[in-house]
Each structure stands twice: as C-alpha cells, then as structure tokens.
Design a protein around this motif. Sequence first.
Motif, PDB file in Angstrom:
ATOM      1  N   PRO A   1      -3.295   4.160  13.626  1.00 49.32           N
ATOM      2  CA  PRO A   1      -4.361   3.301  13.752  1.00 49.32           C
ATOM      3  C   PRO A   1      -5.428   3.509  12.501  1.00 49.32           C
ATOM      4  CG  PRO A   1      -3.921   4.461  16.089  1.00 49.32           C
ATOM      5  CD  PRO A   1      -2.887   4.913  14.931  1.00 49.32           C
ATOM      6  N   GLU A   2      -5.406   4.792  12.060  1.00 49.28           N
ATOM      7  CA  GLU A   2      -6.410   5.082  11.246  1.00 49.28           C
ATOM      8  C   GLU A   2      -5.872   4.387   9.831  1.00 49.28           C
ATOM      9  OE1 GLU A   2      -4.979   7.560  13.095  1.00 49.28           O
ATOM     10  OE2 GLU A   2      -6.864   7.619  14.340  1.00 49.28           O
ATOM     11  N   GLN A   3      -4.606   4.155   9.412  1.00 51.57           N
ATOM     12  CA  GLN A   3      -4.149   3.304   8.522  1.00 51.57           C
ATOM     13  C   GLN A   3      -4.468   2.020   8.526  1.00 51.57           C
ATOM     14  OE1 GLN A   3       0.041   5.148   8.669  1.00 51.57           O
ATOM     15  NE2 GLN A   3      -0.137   4.924   6.432  1.00 51.57           N
ATOM     16  N   VAL A   4      -4.315   1.342   9.949  1.00 48.08           N
ATOM     17  CA  VAL A   4      -4.986  -0.051  10.177  1.00 48.08           C
ATOM     18  C   VAL A   4      -6.376  -0.242   9.789  1.00 48.08           C
ATOM     19  CG1 VAL A   4      -4.882  -2.007  11.887  1.00 48.08           C
ATOM     20  CG2 VAL A   4      -2.809  -0.425  11.813  1.00 48.08           C
ATOM     21  N   ALA A   5      -7.027   0.731  10.462  1.00 51.19           N
ATOM     22  CA  ALA A   5      -8.456   0.727  10.194  1.00 51.19           C
ATOM     23  C   ALA A   5      -8.692   0.604   8.504  1.00 51.19           C
ATOM     24  CB  ALA A   5      -9.057   1.847  10.778  1.00 51.19           C
ATOM     25  N   ASN A   6      -8.179   1.582   7.835  1.00 56.63           N
ATOM     26  CA  ASN A   6      -8.415   1.668   6.509  1.00 56.63           C
ATOM     27  C   ASN A   6      -7.992   0.194   5.927  1.00 56.63           C
ATOM     28  OD1 ASN A   6      -9.478   4.055   6.370  1.00 56.63           O
ATOM     29  ND2 ASN A   6      -7.633   5.138   6.169  1.00 56.63           N
ATOM     30  N   ALA A   7      -7.105  -0.354   6.145  1.00 55.62           N
ATOM     31  CA  ALA A   7      -6.519  -1.509   5.642  1.00 55.62           C
ATOM     32  C   ALA A   7      -7.506  -2.635   5.950  1.00 55.62           C
ATOM     33  CB  ALA A   7      -5.037  -1.855   6.183  1.00 55.62           C
ATOM     34  N   VAL A   8      -7.873  -2.574   7.100  1.00 56.73           N
ATOM     35  CA  VAL A   8      -8.862  -3.614   7.544  1.00 56.73           C
ATOM     36  C   VAL A   8     -10.339  -3.586   6.855  1.00 56.73           C
ATOM     37  CG1 VAL A   8     -10.651  -4.448   9.502  1.00 56.73           C
ATOM     38  CG2 VAL A   8      -8.119  -3.943   9.898  1.00 56.73           C
ATOM     39  N   PHE A   9     -10.728  -2.425   6.626  1.00 56.86           N
ATOM     40  CA  PHE A   9     -12.088  -2.366   5.796  1.00 56.86           C
ATOM     41  C   PHE A   9     -11.804  -2.670   4.440  1.00 56.86           C
ATOM     42  CE2 PHE A   9     -14.981   0.203   3.423  1.00 56.86           C
ATOM     43  CZ  PHE A   9     -16.048  -0.062   4.070  1.00 56.86           C
ATOM     44  N   LYS A  10     -10.803  -2.020   3.867  1.00 55.64           N
ATOM     45  CA  LYS A  10     -10.463  -2.259   2.672  1.00 55.64           C
ATOM     46  C   LYS A  10     -10.373  -3.662   2.440  1.00 55.64           C
ATOM     47  CE  LYS A  10      -7.381  -0.092  -0.002  1.00 55.64           C
ATOM     48  NZ  LYS A  10      -6.700   1.095  -0.223  1.00 55.64           N
ATOM     49  N   GLY A  11      -9.512  -4.333   3.022  1.00 49.79           N
ATOM     50  CA  GLY A  11      -9.167  -5.835   3.132  1.00 49.79           C
ATOM     51  C   GLY A  11     -10.427  -6.713   2.956  1.00 49.79           C
ATOM     52  N   LEU A  12     -11.365  -6.405   3.993  1.00 52.71           N
ATOM     53  CA  LEU A  12     -12.608  -7.311   4.081  1.00 52.71           C
ATOM     54  C   LEU A  12     -13.441  -7.049   3.023  1.00 52.71           C
ATOM     55  CD1 LEU A  12     -13.362  -6.902   7.904  1.00 52.71           C
ATOM     56  CD2 LEU A  12     -12.692  -8.821   6.639  1.00 52.71           C
ATOM     57  N   GLU A  13     -13.510  -5.670   2.360  1.00 56.53           N
ATOM     58  CA  GLU A  13     -14.261  -5.690   1.178  1.00 56.53           C
ATOM     59  C   GLU A  13     -13.853  -6.221  -0.259  1.00 56.53           C
ATOM     60  OE1 GLU A  13     -16.935  -2.692   0.674  1.00 56.53           O
ATOM     61  OE2 GLU A  13     -17.082  -3.417   2.743  1.00 56.53           O
ATOM     62  N   LYS A  14     -12.456  -6.269  -0.146  1.00 61.05           N
ATOM     63  CA  LYS A  14     -11.887  -6.963  -1.275  1.00 61.05           C
ATOM     64  C   LYS A  14     -11.522  -8.729  -0.995  1.00 61.05           C
ATOM     65  CE  LYS A  14      -9.164  -3.352  -2.991  1.00 61.05           C
ATOM     66  NZ  LYS A  14      -7.707  -2.773  -3.144  1.00 61.05           N
ATOM     67  N   LYS A  15     -12.039  -8.809   0.366  1.00 55.02           N
ATOM     68  CA  LYS A  15     -11.734 -10.358   0.563  1.00 55.02           C
ATOM     69  C   LYS A  15     -10.562 -10.814   0.567  1.00 55.02           C
ATOM     70  CE  LYS A  15     -16.420 -12.250   0.225  1.00 55.02           C
ATOM     71  NZ  LYS A  15     -17.043 -11.389   1.379  1.00 55.02           N
ATOM     72  N   GLN A  16      -9.463  -9.845   1.367  1.00 53.63           N
ATOM     73  CA  GLN A  16      -8.065 -10.304   1.080  1.00 53.63           C
ATOM     74  C   GLN A  16      -7.794 -11.390   2.301  1.00 53.63           C
ATOM     75  OE1 GLN A  16      -6.322  -6.603   1.546  1.00 53.63           O
ATOM     76  NE2 GLN A  16      -5.651  -6.468  -0.699  1.00 53.63           N
ATOM     77  N   ASN A  17      -6.677 -12.175   2.089  1.00 53.07           N
ATOM     78  CA  ASN A  17      -6.637 -13.064   3.131  1.00 53.07           C
ATOM     79  C   ASN A  17      -5.694 -12.642   4.327  1.00 53.07           C
ATOM     80  OD1 ASN A  17      -8.106 -15.089   1.616  1.00 53.07           O
ATOM     81  ND2 ASN A  17      -6.354 -15.249   0.066  1.00 53.07           N
ATOM     82  N   VAL A  18      -4.461 -12.417   3.911  1.00 55.49           N
ATOM     83  CA  VAL A  18      -3.442 -11.912   4.899  1.00 55.49           C
ATOM     84  C   VAL A  18      -2.937 -10.306   4.717  1.00 55.49           C
ATOM     85  CG1 VAL A  18      -1.151 -12.163   6.001  1.00 55.49           C
ATOM     86  CG2 VAL A  18      -2.521 -13.982   5.055  1.00 55.49           C
ATOM     87  N   VAL A  19      -3.208  -9.413   5.663  1.00 50.67           N
ATOM     88  CA  VAL A  19      -2.910  -8.018   5.455  1.00 50.67           C
ATOM     89  C   VAL A  19      -1.907  -7.549   6.243  1.00 50.67           C
ATOM     90  CG1 VAL A  19      -4.101  -5.722   5.544  1.00 50.67           C
ATOM     91  CG2 VAL A  19      -5.355  -7.599   4.760  1.00 50.67           C
ATOM     92  N   TYR A  20      -0.988  -6.985   5.759  1.00 49.03           N
ATOM     93  CA  TYR A  20       0.093  -6.240   6.360  1.00 49.03           C
ATOM     94  C   TYR A  20      -0.322  -4.842   6.156  1.00 49.03           C
ATOM     95  CZ  TYR A  20       3.234 -10.464   6.694  1.00 49.03           C
ATOM     96  OH  TYR A  20       3.564 -11.649   7.071  1.00 49.03           O
ATOM     97  N   THR A  21      -0.353  -3.902   7.231  1.00 49.31           N
ATOM     98  CA  THR A  21      -0.830  -2.639   7.021  1.00 49.31           C
ATOM     99  C   THR A  21      -0.004  -1.745   6.117  1.00 49.31           C
ATOM    100  OG1 THR A  21      -1.491  -2.784   9.193  1.00 49.31           O
ATOM    101  CG2 THR A  21      -1.665  -0.474   8.472  1.00 49.31           C
ATOM    102  N   LEU A  22       1.623  -1.888   6.367  1.00 49.43           N
ATOM    103  CA  LEU A  22       2.287  -1.224   5.639  1.00 49.43           C
ATOM    104  C   LEU A  22       3.034  -2.260   4.656  1.00 49.43           C
ATOM    105  CD1 LEU A  22       3.754   1.486   8.046  1.00 49.43           C
ATOM    106  CD2 LEU A  22       2.045   1.788   6.293  1.00 49.43           C
ATOM    107  N   TRP A  23       3.048  -1.913   3.377  1.00 51.07           N
ATOM    108  CA  TRP A  23       3.378  -2.778   2.250  1.00 51.07           C
ATOM    109  C   TRP A  23       4.778  -3.429   2.748  1.00 51.07           C
ATOM    110  CZ3 TRP A  23       7.996  -1.855   0.050  1.00 51.07           C
ATOM    111  CH2 TRP A  23       8.327  -0.821  -0.271  1.00 51.07           C
TER     112      TRP A  23
END
Lengths: 445, 243
Positions: free
Chosen positions: B199-221
């Motif tokens: 869940p922490e990886q998801v949280a980090n991906a969400v935070f980073k994604g929103l900071e960088k204004k990403q559109n579609v985020v998959y947690t693991l590449w």
Amino acid sequence: MRKISDWGNYPIIEAEVSGFDTTDQLREKISNSGSMIAFGNGRSYGDASLQSTILLTRRFNKFLSFDDTSGTLTCQSGVMLSEILDVFVPRGWFLPVTPGTKLITLGGAIAADVHGKNHHVSGSFGQHILSMDVMRTDGSIITCSPEENTDFFKITVGGMGLTGIILKATFRLKKIETAYIREETLRAANLSEIMDSFETSGDWSYSVAWIDCLAKGDALGRSIMMRGEHASASELVNASHKHEPLNLKPGLQLSVPFAFPNFALNKLTMKAFNWAYYNKCRPGTHRSIVDYNAFFYPLDAIAHWNRIYGKRGFTQYQFVIPKAAGREGMQKILKRITESGLGSFLAVLKLFGEQEGFMSFPMAGYTLALDFPISLKAMDLFKELDAMVADYGGRLYLAKDSRMDAEMFNKTYPNVADFRQAITLLNEGNTKFESLQSKRIGITG
Amino acid sequence: MKNILILGATSDMAQAIAKKYAAEGWNLTLAARNMELLHPIASDLRVRSKIEIISLEFDALEFSNHRTFYDSLANPPDVVICVFGYMGDQMLARTDFNEVQKTIGVNYTGAVSILNIVAEDFEKRGKGSIAGISSVAGDRGRQSNYIYGSAKAGFSAYLSGLRNRLAQSGVHVMSVKPGFCYTKMTESLELPSALTADPEQVANAVFKGLEKKQNVVYTLWMWRWIMLIIRHIPESIFKKMGM
C-alpha cells in the motif's frame, strides 16, 4: 491456504492466514478457531509464529497516544519498530531497546522479549513495558503490568505468544539529541582479546562484536568490536548533520531479487568475505559518527537478504552461556563450529548483563549468534552444540529456533514446568494459542 | 496549508495515502462508512503528526447525501482522492442481482455521484486535483471478476472523460491502476511478490503522480505492459483462456 514461512525460510508451510482490524473481529476469529498463533512481521527465524491457522497482526498497527514530556507511547501490537523510529526520531526520541532489525512488530518484541546491543545496561525489551492489554483464549481482555495481574504479565513477556494475543502496550521512549551514534570499532586478534574488550566496554551503552567463525588456531575468535553512544549535538562534526541533527536523508535501499543458488555461499566465498571484512578494519581504535540505521540495522538496508541462503533456507543458532563458563565454554564451542566449516559470515558475539524474566532468553553471560544454511550436517552439528551449551548451563533463543527438541528445552529453561502448567490452564476448554515450535518443544500438547 | 479529502479512508491503500500526505504536512479530511474503523486511524495520524485531521461519515451508496456532505466540509479540499471500492463476490453476482447492484453502485455510480460534485466545485475555483483509484481489472473483462471489472472499466472511462473536460479549466484528474496489492482484501491469497505492490508503494505513486500531474498511473511499471499485452490478445483466443 497459502504458503508462509518465517525469516529463515525453513520450515515453509501451508496455512490459513488472516488478519483483523478491531478487537471484535479478533474475538470472533478466536472463538471460531480451535487453535491459532499470532504472526507479526515474520522476522523470527524458525517456526515460533507458524501453524496451520495464522493470525496476522500487522494491520492492527495504530499509534494510540504519546506524551511528549515523558516520552510515554501507547500503540497497537502490530506497529513495527521501524514505524516508531520514523515518527519519533525526528522529535528526539529513541527505542529503549532494539534488536538488530527494526522490521519487527511491538507484539513480537514483547513475546520474544528481544534484546539489543545495550542489554548489559538496559536489559531486555520486556523490562520497559509499563502496561499491556492481551486478549485471552476466551475472548476476554486482560490488562497487565509489573503492578497489575503480575503473574500474567510475567509469563506473557517472553511467552512466545502462547498466553494470548497482545493488543496494545505502553512503554517509554528515551530522549536523544541526534539521530547519530558516536561509534568506536576495534579489532581483536582472538577470542581472549575480544572478551577482554567486552569486559572493559561495560560503560558503553551499546556493544557488540562481529566474529569470524571460520578463523582457526591462534586466530580463533578474531573479531571486530563495535561500541557506541548516542551522539550529542555538540559531538556532530559534519555540517549537514549539525544542520538537521535528528533528520536522516533516506538511505540507499538494496534488495536481493531472488533466491541465490545453493552453491553461491560456500566455504571459499565465506572465507573470502570474512578475510576482507576483518582486514578492512585496521588494528587500533577507530572513531566515527554514523547514523542510527548504519549502527543498529545494517542488514535492513538489504531487503530480502535471507534469499542469499537459497531455497534450502537457513537457521540462526543463537545460544548464551553463563559468564563463569564463558571463556572456556566459548572457546570449545567456537572451536567445534570452525572445525565443522559450516558457519557463515553473519556471526555476532555479545556480553549480556543480568536478566530477570520468567521465560526470557538472556542471562548474564556470553551469547553467540551464527547463521547456518540448512543441511543434514548442520543439523548433526547443532545436536552436538546443544549438548555443550546445556552442559555449560546455557540455552538457545526461541525466536531463532526451528529445530531444538523438547529435552534440550526442558533442561535449559528453568521455569518450563510452571510455564507449561500456566499455558495448559489458560488454554483449557478454549481456543489454544500454540505454534509448531510450542508443540515441538513440548509446551503445548 | 493544503487540504486533502480521502473518500473511503479505512482501506489499506487509503491509510497509506493518508500517512503519506500527513508526513508531507497536509491537513486531512478522512471520510468512511465505518466510523468504528475510522477513529483509531484518525487517532494514529494525530500521534504521528501535528496536522489537522477531521473524520466524517460517508457512504458511497447514499447518493442523495453526497452534496450536503461536500458542501459542509470545513476545509475545502485542494486534492480529492476516491479510494473506496467493493470487490464483490463474482460467483454470487452471477445469480444475485443485489450483489451486482452493490458492486456497480460503490465502484461506479457512487464514485461518479461524489466526483461530479467535486468536479463542479473545482471547475468553478479553477484549480484542484482529483485522483480515482480504479483497477487493472477494468482494462479487460475476465471471467473471474467481470462484474467488478466492468464497474471499474466504467470508472476508468469516467475519469478519462472528466480529465478531458477539466483540462481546460486547470483541474487535474488522475487515474490510478494499482495491480496486485498486499491489502486485507488479498491477505489470504498467495500473490506473486514481484508483481505485488505494498500500500505504501501505491501511496507514493499517488503522491508523486499528483505532484507531477500524471494522467494514468500503474503502481508497478510492469503492469502497464502486462495489461497492454492482455488487452491485445485477440478475443477469439482470449475467450478460451481461463482468466
């Protein structure tokens, strides 16, 4: 059903595995199950938290209250020590006692009554618990402490999860000025030198030695002693440390991505490692300032390091022998281990202080912990070592054990009979808390 | 001080997201259906940090309450994350339409109902970010979970449309597709560890994604590629696979 194991990847078993968020959910799980054992973060090495029905506690991980004047913290049992450090080190607080990994739960730390590099001054983890709540087999919750329900408290600390499910605990953190440790390392050419070093390091808060278990003859027991104190703000030298003394930058996190083939760790590679590690430390005393992660938790920086032992798994043989028997006994046991050539490079020596505790592992004396890849030869060696440890009046650490027999356990833990009787009474007519280990060593039927 | 509203705050992913934003110094408004579960989560966050934390009751299926809920927020949010979801029981859903309605109601209708209200407000204010936790299950229907999958597919399409609409007004919309994640929904399963996120990886991906204004985020590449392959298997072959 799913496969699950503790840190040694031995044994690996199939189990029904589930967790809980509330005490009501837990009560229901206990009443619906004939027998179960709590499982925290899976960092005990053997089978102490394994059996066919496993209760995960990691999700029960909330901080409940903190008093910033006294440092008194209350949290649920599934909180990991790493989470406590992450939150409270930046505010100037540290754990009163910590083992060599921070990736264990509070419940596990109490159940195994873990110890750390400061055992000779601060005792074991359980000695710092002010109060805790435990759910018993009948679903009732008992609050116990050194003053309240003292007998239950006594058998729960170090009780390996057999008295009930620890729900929450209160303990006091200790004040620190910086997140750094003032460390001294010194080389000892043999066992006698390192033991002298421990005797003269009694004033240091933290002391531990890495010991080369493959060196023979005159070099038997050659070691590197590491001792440390929490650095005060004025002791920091590096400008960036001084600027933010309590905040660490995220360190490099490495990972072992898959299980190494079994041949990767052999006599030759381990000898080479030990030689290099020993000689990296030049003779004399070296002083440095290191962050607390480097000092206490060097292996936590490598995720899944247990995979280097391959699919066969490994065990850590950790014993303690009384100080009186220390010099002669340790010499003999170590000689037997080096002759076998089976030990690996993770070997740790430490001098414990006095210990009170009903089922706790430590006693005033020397403890040696050593990793062995699982093999039939190693199993035979352990039997021999068991006999020597028992003869010297020592014992083995349950949190590391996956193979001791009931006879060895009965001989070496003085309160076994009372403990067994207490657990039998607690379990009577209700759900039983038992593990593969508790059955193997004859605590539960 | 920035404010975040987390809808469905008791899930493991939501808790990790809350911890992440708390650590970053944001004020939190946590909303969930089960207050008994939410209270200890809020008290935990209060011990961890000195930020302001408000916990509120919110039921995704009580559509008619959504506007009052949003209008009465003490701290108008800068970021809204819609985490709630309902996995449902696929076998039950084959025969029991209530299960189908609940699955669609939580994962699609409920999410659309509240996010429409959020979108309207953000559009008016000309700022704000919305993140929706959708699922790789929505990328292609599979026999093992196609009711849940189709609801998430609808939610993914909704988020992409909303992103398209709000792009002009300075409001950012992000879709998150976590793939396998270690949560209470999956704790009894044995998941392939290389493909499973914490869940922490998801949280980090969400935070980073929103900071960088990403559109579609998959947690693991790798999930982006796995789903790309799965989406491109011809239907004639796909229908015979036991997925």
